[in-house]
Each structure stands twice: as structure tokens, then as C-alpha cells.
Write a protein that holds these residues in place. Structure first.
Motif, PDB file in Angstrom:
ATOM      1  N   ASP A   1       0.830  -1.219   0.000  1.00 44.14           N
ATOM      2  CA  ASP A   1       0.000   0.000   0.000  1.00 44.14           C
ATOM      3  C   ASP A   1       0.857   1.259   0.000  1.00 44.14           C
ATOM      4  O   ASP A   1       0.517   2.261   0.629  1.00 44.14           O
ATOM      5  CB  ASP A   1      -0.951  -0.001   1.208  1.00 44.14           C
ATOM      6  N   SER A   2       1.972   1.218  -0.715  1.00 46.44           N
ATOM      7  CA  SER A   2       2.936   2.324  -0.736  1.00 46.44           C
ATOM      8  C   SER A   2       3.177   2.764  -2.175  1.00 46.44           C
ATOM      9  O   SER A   2       3.900   2.104  -2.922  1.00 46.44           O
ATOM     10  CB  SER A   2       4.267   1.890  -0.096  1.00 46.44           C
ATOM     11  N   ILE A   3       2.567   3.858  -2.561  1.00 46.73           N
ATOM     12  CA  ILE A   3       2.691   4.366  -3.928  1.00 46.73           C
ATOM     13  C   ILE A   3       3.928   5.248  -4.017  1.00 46.73           C
ATOM     14  O   ILE A   3       4.012   6.291  -3.364  1.00 46.73           O
ATOM     15  CB  ILE A   3       1.443   5.169  -4.324  1.00 46.73           C
ATOM     16  N   VAL A   4       4.902   4.817  -4.790  1.00 51.55           N
ATOM     17  CA  VAL A   4       6.133   5.599  -4.917  1.00 51.55           C
ATOM     18  C   VAL A   4       5.875   6.791  -5.836  1.00 51.55           C
ATOM     19  O   VAL A   4       5.496   6.631  -6.998  1.00 51.55           O
ATOM     20  CB  VAL A   4       7.282   4.730  -5.448  1.00 51.55           C
TER      21      VAL A   4
ATOM     22  N   THR B   1      -4.089   6.315   3.748  1.00 58.02           N
ATOM     23  CA  THR B   1      -4.115   7.581   4.492  1.00 58.02           C
ATOM     24  C   THR B   1      -3.721   8.778   3.637  1.00 58.02           C
ATOM     25  O   THR B   1      -3.982   9.924   4.017  1.00 58.02           O
ATOM     26  CB  THR B   1      -3.160   7.508   5.691  1.00 58.02           C
ATOM     27  N   LEU B   2      -3.070   8.528   2.506  1.00 60.92           N
ATOM     28  CA  LEU B   2      -2.547   9.548   1.595  1.00 60.92           C
ATOM     29  C   LEU B   2      -1.398  10.353   2.207  1.00 60.92           C
ATOM     30  O   LEU B   2      -0.963  11.357   1.639  1.00 60.92           O
ATOM     31  CB  LEU B   2      -3.656  10.496   1.120  1.00 60.92           C
TER      32      LEU B   2
ATOM     33  N   ASP C   1      -5.334  11.056 -11.388  1.00 64.42           N
ATOM     34  CA  ASP C   1      -6.021   9.894 -10.825  1.00 64.42           C
ATOM     35  C   ASP C   1      -6.572  10.249  -9.448  1.00 64.42           C
ATOM     36  O   ASP C   1      -6.513  11.410  -9.020  1.00 64.42           O
ATOM     37  CB  ASP C   1      -5.092   8.681 -10.781  1.00 64.42           C
ATOM     38  N   LYS C   2      -7.096   9.271  -8.737  1.00 60.96           N
ATOM     39  CA  LYS C   2      -7.742   9.550  -7.454  1.00 60.96           C
ATOM     40  C   LYS C   2      -6.751  10.001  -6.384  1.00 60.96           C
ATOM     41  O   LYS C   2      -7.143  10.528  -5.347  1.00 60.96           O
ATOM     42  CB  LYS C   2      -8.519   8.333  -6.976  1.00 60.96           C
ATOM     43  N   TYR C   3      -5.466   9.796  -6.629  1.00 58.49           N
ATOM     44  CA  TYR C   3      -4.436  10.237  -5.694  1.00 58.49           C
ATOM     45  C   TYR C   3      -3.910  11.622  -6.039  1.00 58.49           C
ATOM     46  O   TYR C   3      -3.017  12.142  -5.376  1.00 58.49           O
ATOM     47  CB  TYR C   3      -3.280   9.240  -5.680  1.00 58.49           C
ATOM     48  N   GLY C   4      -4.457  12.222  -7.104  1.00 65.83           N
ATOM     49  CA  GLY C   4      -3.983  13.522  -7.545  1.00 65.83           C
ATOM     50  C   GLY C   4      -2.723  13.469  -8.373  1.00 65.83           C
ATOM     51  O   GLY C   4      -2.086  14.497  -8.621  1.00 65.83           O
TER      52      GLY C   4
END
Length: 565
Positions: free
Chosen positions: A263-266, A288-289, A443-446
Motif C-alpha cells: 500500500d505504498s505508492i512511490v 491515508t494519503l 487519478d484519485k491520488y492527484g
């Protein structure tokens, strides 16, 4: 300025690996076994070996829709559901396309899974070495840049990874398809053996062999053997085939040196302007973003070809205004995939007294490349070549006469034997086949989405004609009747062999990586997933990713000890 020295120390490792799939898992294993405290970052959820293969032991009738696609599945997975391995039992391993958008400038099927192990859980498991026919092709015909390595550089690492993961195959002594370290080969069925014998009689330049697959056909390092269930895409509780989850990540964990963070987006690679190298990565927690920075002396990018490209392009600094390591402007360019979906099939009137003797064999036959490997096999209409995969089958009866018991009895009768082959062809490294950032669509994470602009061109189209005609010709020569051909022409990406967007090369002006998979301008960053490839050959590429990864780690650790990275 970040003055939280304690937090920085707690977040510092010897090495960081981005991605936990086929190449990331190998990087983790090798780094940990060489004594480096290693952080593996995976953007998707955790998948634990065996425990999280929740559908692996289920029978078809235990699924509400009997393994068929539902309208909801097609709506949420319009791209992924086009893959042969996607169904009601495996959908949890494929991304939700609506939640993970990208932009198709031209049709491109980006098939992927965001979870620990990545596509090593769902891959086709075909493993074929490259030869110098492949490593010298760019230099000989002028397409792309010359590989900075040759077969002799990779051969000992093929030996190394094959001996560890377990490869089932048959040695054939072909220069264009080097033999490997094989376990017991799977057995061809009666019609496949018949076709193989006829092909050998009819042609001097081609053979039919059993597929070479990452399955252990006998006990191997406390794994397997393969149970011939052919349910591999659900995850294998027997560890009968190679996956990161079942093999390399457990080996890394066994050392005590592995830290796995799912769950760690680099977001980016962090460049140290003073030291002239990367110092770490910045990640976003998928839930948690929150953003966090991790630091290491060595960084391996193994997020898959397009994923690694996104990380590089998003990593902007004063030193790298166009993306990390992108002095050449080649990051994102030269995108390749194999072209397939073309071949032939027909019926055989014989062997009516025989059925299978190999159960649900998770493998087929292979016809190695026989075009453009010598002056005698040179074509004038296209360069490079292709190979075939396929197999023979005996279906149930096709009569639907009667009702009730009569119908059931008819359906239990075996029908005709059938035989089919499909071709996998090389895709040339065209500069204008590319991946770029789209900062207007987030995307949904900006985060910026990706524009993918890729196509097959004249060389591939000319090759496809030969792929189709040769398939038909060989089957007919082998005694197959009523041979029909097909060419569905799936778009790039659909073969799931995308590669080439951060290619290796001899010249930093035209390539991103050197002969050790190091970024030319930042020698402590290594890239060993499909993005490193300078050409695509026609063989399934995963075993080459593994070999290059083990080779690069060996070099990285030696250089680290010398103080050179």
C-alpha cells in the motif's frame, strides 16, 4: 530543510526495491541474501502465499456465476477482463480499471495487478532464453540502439536463476534458443508427438518441442511438484510454479533483512544535488494519503515497465527537469510488446483410442523461431522473427441429440482431436511508441495519468502474414485437416510483455541505462524490469528480467563495497 534526524535514521535502509513482482522479488532476495537491509515498496495490497489464494481449491460449481464474467466485472474491468486469465476466480488479482485510469492515444491494453507479487501470480510462466541472434539484432539491422551486453554476459545468470526457480523443459541444441538448466520435461500428448515427428520430417529448419515453463515437475528446494491442475492464475498452494510470493520473497524474509511495505505508492526518486546521486524515494500511503520519505544507498526500480516510467517522469529536480535519469530524452520512448493473436488450427482424424496421459498439463508446445537467423533463413519483406505456442486437445462430443440421460451420454463421448498454434512476434523499438505524463488528467491520488501512444507498424504487419501462412502450411504438412486461420490483431499491451521505456545502451546520449542496468547519470539507481530492454526478441521475456536482476544486484553490492555507489 528536514531537521528530523531521528525520523530519517529510522527510515534509512541499505537498499530500496520499488515493486514486488518477478524482477522486484529477485532484487529483494539477492540484496537480502547479500546482507543488505532492504525495504520493498509495493503500491498494492499484501498477498500472503497460500493464505490469500482464496479461490485456489474451489470447484467451478462453487462460484456463483460458474467462472463467467458478470456485467459488474466487465464494467469495473473493461481492459483487464479481456485477458485470458481473468475470470470470477482471479478477478481479485487484476486492477479495477475505473479506479486506475490511463489514456489510450492509440489502443493499448495495459493489463496489470497491484498487489504483493504483482503479475508473478498470474503470468503464463513460459521461459525462453535469448541468444546473440537477439542481443546483436539492433546493431545488425539498425533498429534501436546496440545492446551493451551479449549472451555470454547473461548466460551464467540464466544458469543461476533457472537452477533456483526450477524450469521444466527439453534440451534441443538450437543456437537461436539456448538450452537451460532443466528439470524433467512435461510430456507431449499423442497428437503433439505425431505433429512434432511430421514437422521434423518435412522441415530442416524447425522443430516442435514441449514448452519451457517455470514449473517444478519434481521436488525442488522443498517446492512442488506441480499438480497439473492448470489453475495457476489463482495462485498455487503447492508452489508448483515460480512466483515472488512463493519463492523469492520468502527467501528474502528468511534472512531477517527484509522489510515489506505494501500500500505504498512511490511518487518519486529523490535526487541529492550535493552528492550527485539518488538518496531515497518519496511514497504516498494508499489509504491515508500521507507521504513519507525513505532513504538508501542503492535503489532498484522494478515497478513494471510502465510503472517505472511513471516514477521516472514524475521525479523532477534541477538536475533532471524532464524526469529522473532522462538526459537522453529516451525515458518513456521505445515502448514494445509482442504481437500475437494470429495462427491456425484444425482437426485430426486418428488416435480415436487415445485420450490424455498428462492430466491438465499447464503448458503447451513450442516451435522456436526459424526466420532471419541466418542467410539461408533471411526474409526480404521483414526483419526479426517469431515463434509459435500451441497444443493438441480432444474435446467432448459436439452432438446435442436427445434429452436427459441420452444427452448426458452423448456429451461424455470424446470428439475429434484438434491441434492449433499461435505466433508471438517481435516488435521493433520505435522511438515514437511512447508513454508520457498527462498533468491535466489526474487519478484519485492527484497524480498525473499516463498517455500511452503505441502501435504495430509495417514490419510487424508484414511479419503477421508469414506467421499466419506458415502456421497453416505446417499444420497441413503434419496431417491436420480442415485447417482454418485467424488474425484477431489485439492491440499492443495485450500480450503483457511491455518493455523498452528506459533502455540499456552503450551511449548515454541515446539510452537510459548502462551495461549493468545502472542509470547513466545516477549510478546508485538500477532498473531491471521490462523497461530496461533495448529490443523485444520474440521469446517470453521474464526469465531475462530475472537474470539481469541477479546480475545487476551482484554488481551493485560489489560497487557498494568499493564505495563507487
Amino acid at each position: 530543510m528536514n531537521l528530523n534526524i531521528r525520523a530519517e535514521k529510522e527510515n534509512t535502509y541499505d537498499a530500496i526495491v520499488v515493486g514486488s513482482g518477478i524482477s522486484g522479488g529477485w532484487a529483494a532476495k539477492e540484496l537480502c541474501e547479500k546482507g543488505l537491509k532492504t525495504l520493498v515498496l509495493e503500491r498494492g495490497r499484501n498477498v500472503e502465499h497460500v493464505k490469500d489464494y482464496t479461490t485456489a481449491m474451489m470447484a467451478p460449481w462453487e462460484f456463483p456465476h460458474r467462472l463467467n464474467h458478470t456485467s459488474e466485472m466487465r464494467e469495473n474491468h473493461p481492459i483487464q477482463s479481456q485477458c485470458y486469465a481473468f475470470d470470477e476466480a482471479t478477478q481479485q488479482f487484476w486492477v479495477n480499471d475505473k479506479e486506475n485510469p490511463y489514456n489510450q492515444v492509440k489502443p493499448f491494453n495495459w493489463l496489470r495487478g497491484y498487489h504483493v507479487g504483482g503479475r508473478s501470480l498470474m503470468w503464463g510462466r513460459q521461459v525462453y532464453r535469448w541468444s546473440d541472434v537477439d542481443f546483436t539484432a539492433n546493431a545488425k539491422d539498425g533498429h534501436g540502439v546496440d545492446w551493451p551486453i551479449r549472451y555470454k554476459d547473461v548466460e551464467p545468470w540464466y544458469d543461476y536463476v533457472e537452477s533456483y526457480i526450477g524450469i521444466s523443459g527439453q534440451a534441443e541444441g538450437l543456437p537461436q534458443l539456448p538450452d537451460g538448466k532443466f528439470l524433467k520435461a512435461m510430456e507431449m500428448n499423442c497428437l503433439e508427438k505425431h505433429v512434432a515427428a511430421r514437422i521434423k520430417e518435412q522441415y530442416q529448419d524447425r522443430i516442435v518441442t514441449i514448452g519451457r515453463v517455470a514449473h517444478v515437475t519434481e521436488k525442488h528446494h522443498d517446492r512442488g511438484p506441480c499438480q497439473f491442475r492448470n489453475l495457476c492464475a489463482r495462485g498455487c498452494p503447492f508452489t508448483g510454479y515460480f512466483s515472488s510470493n512463493g519463492v523469492t520473497l520468502p527467501a528474502a524474509a528468511k534472512t531477517g533483512n527484509l522489510t515489506l511495505r505494501p500500500d505504498s505508492i512511490v511518487l518519486e526518486v529523490i535526487y541529492d544535488e550535493l552528492k550527485g546521486k539518488a538518496k531515497g524515494v518519496r511514497i504516498m500511503d494508499a489509504h491515508t494519503l500521507e507521504t513519507t520519505e525513505y532513504y538508501a544507498n542503492i535503489i532498484f526500480l522494478n515497478a513494471s515497465t510502465i510503472g517505472t516510467t511513471a516514477v521516472l517522469l514524475n521525479s523532477v529536480s534541477n538536475r533532471f527537469p524532464n524526469g529522473f535519469g532522462n538526459d537522453s530524452g529516451e525515458v518513456g520512448h521505445n515502448l514494445m510488446d509482442h504481437h500475437f493473436g494470429v495462427g491456425a488450427g484444425g482437426e485430426f482424424d486418428g488416435f480415436q483410442d487415445q485420450y490424455y496421459n498428462s492430466g491438465r498439463r499447464p503448458n503447451g508446445i513450442y516451435i522456436p523461431r526459424f526466420r532471419n537467423i541466418s542467410e539461408a533463413t533471411k526474409r526480404s519483406d521483414y526483419v526479426r522473427g517469431f515463434g509459435y505456442q500451441g497444443g493438441a486437445d480432444r474435446n467432448r462430443g459436439t452432438s446435442f441429440d436427445g434429452i436427459g440421460i441420452t444427452l448426458k451420454e452423448v456429451q461424455t463421448e470424446a470428439g475429434m482431436w484438434t491441434m492449433g498454434v499461435g505466433a508471438w512476434g517481435e516488435h521493433l523499438p520505435y522511438h515514437d511508441n511512447k508513454v508520457t505524463l498527462n498533468k491535466d488528467k489526474k487519478d484519485k491520488y492527484g497524480l498525473p495519468t499516463l498517455d500511452i501512444d503505441c502501435s504495430f507498424k509495417e514490419n510487424e504487419l508484414a511479419m503477421r502474414k508469414d506467421m499466419l501462412e506458415s502456421a497453416k502450411e505446417m499444420l497441413e504438412a503434419a496431417g491436420i485437416k480442415n485447417v482454418g486461420t485467424y488474425d484477431s490483431m489485439p492491440p499492443p499491451g495485450h500480450c503483457i510483455h511491455e518493455m523498452g521505456t528506459a533502455r540499456m545502451g552503450r551511449d548515454p546520449k541515446t539510452s537510459v541505462l548502462n551495461e549493468w542496468n545502472q542509470v547513466h547519470a545516477a549510478k546508485n539507481v538500477f532498473i531491471t524490469d521490462g523497461s530496461c530492454m533495448a529490443s523485444s526478441a520474440c521469446q517470453n521475456p521474464s526469465i531475462t528480467y530475472m537474470a539481469l536482476t541477479a546480475r545487476a544486484v551482484d554488481h551493485a553490492v560489489k560497487e557498494l563495497k568499493k564505495g563507487n555507489v
